[in-house]
Design an enzyme around this catalytic site. Structure first.
Site, short mmCIF file in Angstrom:
data_model
loop_
_atom_site.label_atom_id
_atom_site.label_comp_id
_atom_site.label_asym_id
_atom_site.label_seq_id
_atom_site.Cartn_x
_atom_site.Cartn_y
_atom_site.Cartn_z
N GLY A 65 0.83 -1.20 0.00
CA GLY A 65 0.00 0.00 0.00
C GLY A 65 0.87 1.25 0.00
N CYS A 92 5.15 -6.31 1.75
CA CYS A 92 5.56 -4.91 1.81
C CYS A 92 4.82 -4.16 2.93
CB CYS A 92 5.34 -4.27 0.43
SG CYS A 92 6.17 -2.68 0.27
N TYR A 93 3.92 -3.26 2.60
CA TYR A 93 3.15 -2.55 3.64
C TYR A 93 2.43 -3.57 4.53
CZ TYR A 93 -0.18 0.67 5.81
OH TYR A 93 -0.91 1.39 6.72
N HIS A 182 8.01 -7.60 -3.43
CA HIS A 182 6.72 -7.96 -4.05
C HIS A 182 6.83 -9.28 -4.81
CE1 HIS A 182 4.40 -4.29 -3.23
NE2 HIS A 182 5.60 -3.71 -3.22
N GLU A 184 4.50 -10.90 -6.19
CA GLU A 184 3.51 -10.97 -7.27
C GLU A 184 4.01 -10.36 -8.57
OE1 GLU A 184 3.58 -9.06 -4.65
OE2 GLU A 184 2.54 -7.15 -4.87
N ASP A 240 -16.32 -9.32 -23.72
CA ASP A 240 -17.13 -9.47 -22.50
C ASP A 240 -18.60 -9.76 -22.82
OD1 ASP A 240 -14.73 -8.71 -21.53
OD2 ASP A 240 -15.35 -6.68 -21.00
N LYS A 382 -10.13 -10.33 -17.07
CA LYS A 382 -10.26 -10.39 -18.53
C LYS A 382 -9.69 -11.68 -19.13
CE LYS A 382 -11.18 -7.70 -22.21
NZ LYS A 382 -12.37 -6.83 -22.29
#
Ligand code: XMP
Length: 526
Positions: A65, A92-93, A182, A184, A240, A382
């Site tokens: 964050g 992290c945060y 991070h 990710e 979509d 998506k």
């Protein structure tokens, strides 16, 4: 929210909760967890309750964050939640919140650490098991100002970097882990494996989330939700709405009617292609409203981009509503809303914003149509929608199609639009896309198109003078359309496209390539 909880219950045996503190990477964490075949949800830190923790997750990830835990009113979750006994990974945060709430110390570092860093592993733990070896160094991605300087009781140091003395910490007994970097982000080379360890080995989630299982489950849910009532679906031919229609067709068959409004501002041949695909699937339940004249009449002489958008938006709603009225006894309206649109993410809420372009209701439907909403894709990202589309047997070309704006070619012809200018643009655009496909570049580009300028220039063709319009080629790469980079074509490719367009399209004698990224440009010209 209700449909999320519904889904979570189905996959509740094995799901992860991501608590969002506003990181720009929160959705990326969710992607990584789902890549492990495990369902996950994102909830803002201020919406977490004991009820949710009790009922849902097998493990919790605290996101990064933008705030500092050293402030007074900083985003936190209570110690009570941390103490509920679920495995926790603080990123992290998130690590700093975990550390602070458990009695460790975080300080503001003299130097921030951004970008790639080398991490040195000093001991082992379940999070790094079979991924990192003690004594070795690995590449991770850092982005922090504050740092942990003292671990809470019961934690061990696992790895350190120059800028973060406690880059990985672990309490194996309570299954609580903190990483300053991070995992990710792809630049943390082993990040995927670390997330795998947390999800599968520490939180003990089994693989239950697949598109096949989602499809079966969703078909049941839709049958229940809709009963014997009729559903109307606005079909644009984009990914979509196409997947929404195909999914509903599988679930409720004859109770679905799809309306496709052809405003005459689509790419060359696209209206015919969409019609042919869905006519085959839906027969008389696919209604093609040929409304080119209505739209072009309304746009006659209009110069201003915002006016064009508003006119198209309003006409679209008018045409759609009149079709819905004709059909009668419709109770539900289907929409292709995706997960990124419904996440109550900390990163997207609040803050002043200005209208750059009035987007979202252009080519979309009114918020109030007195119909109940069905949004069968609201849990999906998506790329998951694309996989679902494949599962439903939609053609690959349709599923992989570049995004296309609701107002269509009207916003790719600056100034006044005419039937001729639309035809000219369609021809040039088809050549550009054709060459992109021939060069096998279509899937590497996020969006590619042409813009027909209301500017004439002098040229020479053969022995004659020409005085025709200029055309812009635009091709960009992007993740979500919020920012964009220009696609680096080879010169020979651009030459080939330019030659073909000038030779084959009457009315264009000059071709340019737009090399503006976003920001400062936007993707579309209007
Ligand atoms: P901009 O031009 O704002 O576009 O950088 C970002 C993305 O949004 C698409 N776009 C639209 N999509 N209705 C839509 O459904 C609209 O009115 C609209 N305007 C722009 C654009 O093509 C790009 O992908």
């Amino acid at each position: 929210m209700s449909s999320h909880i519904e889904i979570a219950n189905k996959f509740s045996e094995d799901n992860i909760l991501i608590i969002d503190f506003g990181s720009q990477y929160t959705q990326l964490i969710a992607r990584r967890v789902r890549e492990e075949g495990v369902f996950c949800q994102i909830i803002p830190y201020n919406k977490v309750s004991k009820y949710i923790i009790n009922n849902n997750p097998k493990g919790i990830i605290l996101s990064g964050g933008p705030s500092s835990v050293l402030g007074i009113e900083t985003p936190r979750i209570s110690k009570e939640i941390i103490d509920m006994g679920k495995p926790i990974l603080g990123i992290c945060y998130g690590q700093q919140v975990l550390v602070q709430q458990l009695g460790g110390t975080v300080v503001s570092s003299e130097k921030s650490e951004f970008g790639r860093a080398n991490i040195k592993v000093v001991s082992s733990c379940s999070l790094t098991d079979q991924v990192w070896d003690e004594g070795k160094k690995y590449q991770v991605w850092m982005s922090h100002g504050d740092s942990v300087v003292e671990m809470p009781e019961g934690f061990d140091l696992v790895a350190e970097t120059k800028g973060a003395a406690f880059a990985v910490i672990a309490n194996e007994k309570t299954k609580q882990y903190g990483v300053q970097f991070h995992p990710e982000v792809v630049h943390t080379l082993d990040g995927k494996k670390l997330i795998h360890n947390f999800v599968k080995k520490i939180s003990l989630c089994k693989t239950t989330w697949s598109m096949e299982s989602f499809l079966d489950y969703k078909v049941d849910i839709l049958k229940n939700q809709v009963g014997f009532k009729k559903v109307l679906c606005g079909l644009s031919g984009g990914v979509d709405s196409s997947v929404t229609a195909a999914l509903l067709d599988k679930a409720i068959g004859d109770q679905l009617v799809c309306v496709f409004v052809d405003h005459g501002l689509l790419r060359g041949g696209e209206a015919e292609e969409i019609s042919s695909i869905f006519k085959k699937r839906l027969g008389s339940r696919f209604i093609n409203v040929k409304a080119e004249k209505v739209f072009l009449d309304a746009l006659q002489g209009v110069n201003d981009p915002e006016k064009k958008r508003k006119i198209i938006g309003n006409k679209f709603i008018e045409v759609f509503e009149s079709e819905a009225k004709k059909l009668g006894n419709i109770e539900f309206l289907a929409q292709g809303t995706l997960y990124p649109d419904v996440i109550e993410s900390v990163s997207f809420s609040g803050g002043p914003s200005v209208t750059i372009k009035s987007h979202h209701n252009v080519g979309g439907l009114p918020e109030k149509m007195n119909l109940k909403l069905v949004e069968p894709l609201r849990e999906l990202f998506k790329d998951e929608v694309r996989i679902l589309g494949e599962e439903l047997g939609l053609p690959k070309d349709l599923i992989g199609r570049h995004p296309f704006p609701g107002p269509g070619l009207a916003i790719r012809i600056p100034g006044v639009i005419t039937k001729d200018s639309i035809k000219t643009l369609q021809k040039a655009d088809n050549i550009f896309i054709d060459e992109i496909r021939n060069a096998d570049l279509y899937d590497k580009i996020w969006q590619a198109f042409c813009v027909l300028l209301p500017v004439k220039s002098v040229g020479v063709m053969g022995d004659s003078r020409s005085y025709d319009n200029a055309l812009v080629l635009r091709a960009i790469t992007s993740v979500d359309g919020m920012t964009a980079e220009v696609f680096p074509f080879e010169h020979s490719f651009l030459n080939r496209v330019s030659t073909r367009i000038v030779n084959e399209v009457k009315g264009i004698n000059r071709v340019t390539y737009d090399i503006t990224s976003k920001p400062p440009g936007t993707i579309e010209w209007e």
